[in-house]
Design a protein around this motif. Structure first.
Motif, PDB file in Angstrom:
ATOM      1  N   ARG A   1      61.135  53.800   0.149  1.00 54.05           N
ATOM      2  CA  ARG A   1      60.147  54.495   0.973  1.00 54.05           C
ATOM      3  C   ARG A   1      60.626  54.307   2.402  1.00 54.05           C
ATOM      4  O   ARG A   1      60.799  53.187   2.869  1.00 54.05           O
ATOM      5  CB  ARG A   1      58.744  53.926   0.817  1.00 54.05           C
TER       6      ARG A   1
ATOM      7  N   ARG B   1      61.152  59.359  -5.989  1.00 50.43           N
ATOM      8  CA  ARG B   1      61.370  59.493  -4.548  1.00 50.43           C
ATOM      9  C   ARG B   1      62.560  60.407  -4.264  1.00 50.43           C
ATOM     10  O   ARG B   1      63.547  60.390  -4.969  1.00 50.43           O
ATOM     11  CB  ARG B   1      61.655  58.129  -3.927  1.00 50.43           C
TER      12      ARG B   1
ATOM     13  N   CYS C   1      63.816  61.748  -0.210  1.00 52.59           N
ATOM     14  CA  CYS C   1      63.498  62.063   1.177  1.00 52.59           C
ATOM     15  C   CYS C   1      63.607  63.564   1.406  1.00 52.59           C
ATOM     16  O   CYS C   1      64.559  64.209   0.951  1.00 52.59           O
ATOM     17  CB  CYS C   1      64.463  61.309   2.101  1.00 52.59           C
TER      18      CYS C   1
ATOM     19  N   CYS D   1      68.493  57.390  -0.341  1.00 49.58           N
ATOM     20  CA  CYS D   1      67.485  58.367   0.093  1.00 49.58           C
ATOM     21  C   CYS D   1      66.516  58.735  -1.036  1.00 49.58           C
ATOM     22  O   CYS D   1      65.531  59.431  -0.802  1.00 49.58           O
ATOM     23  CB  CYS D   1      68.162  59.624   0.606  1.00 49.58           C
ATOM     24  N   THR D   2      66.810  58.269  -2.242  1.00 51.95           N
ATOM     25  CA  THR D   2      65.926  58.512  -3.381  1.00 51.95           C
ATOM     26  C   THR D   2      65.353  57.214  -3.933  1.00 51.95           C
ATOM     27  O   THR D   2      64.685  57.225  -4.958  1.00 51.95           O
ATOM     28  CB  THR D   2      66.669  59.251  -4.518  1.00 51.95           C
TER      29      THR D   2
ATOM     30  N   SER E   1      59.431  60.340   0.236  1.00 56.24           N
ATOM     31  CA  SER E   1      59.858  58.960  -0.011  1.00 56.24           C
ATOM     32  C   SER E   1      58.703  58.044  -0.392  1.00 56.24           C
ATOM     33  O   SER E   1      58.925  56.888  -0.727  1.00 56.24           O
ATOM     34  CB  SER E   1      60.609  58.396   1.204  1.00 56.24           C
TER      35      SER E   1
END
Length: 120
Positions: free
Chosen positions: A18, A57, A59, A14-15, A52
């Motif tokens: 994209r 990044r 989310c 989630c990091t 993202s």
């Protein structure tokens, strides 16, 4: 019986990615389900989860501390890429990309997973 879920102690995907998807998955389109306020427009036909598309990044739906304890705040309404990213393949082997990402935050590789046979 508790089901093994390595994602709740990880969250690195989630990091890393994209999280882009077809615009109509957002809930401001008929039949959409992803909260539109948590998305941003990429193109006429594509959106992504907020956070993202930027570096670093993360989310916007991810809560908690990556590598310790996390959860997706919209899990039941997450977009298709999140639903389709396999932690394990059908044969029970871990996704090598998942293990690669876990290693970047000091987590060990996942053990093989062998689901219980389904009742007939």
């Amino acid at each position: 019986m508790e089901t093994f879920n390595p994602c709740i102690a990880c969250g690195i995907c989630c990091t890393h990615f994209r999280i882009s998807f077809y615009w109509a998955e957002a809930d401001d389109a008929p039949g959409g389900f992803v909260p539109a306020e948590m998305t941003e427009k990429l193109t006429h036909h594509m959106r992504c989860m907020k956070g993202s598309n930027d570096l670093p990044r993360r989310c916007s739906a991810l809560a908690g501390t990556v590598g310790e304890a996390v959860l997706c705040t919209i899990y039941e309404n997450r977009p298709t890429p999140c639903r389709e990213f396999p932690v394990y393949f059908d044969d029970g082997t871990p996704n090598p990309k998942c293990d690669e990402l876990r290693a970047t935050i000091g987590l060990p590789p996942l053990p093989p997973f062998f689901p219980l046979p389904r009742a007939a």
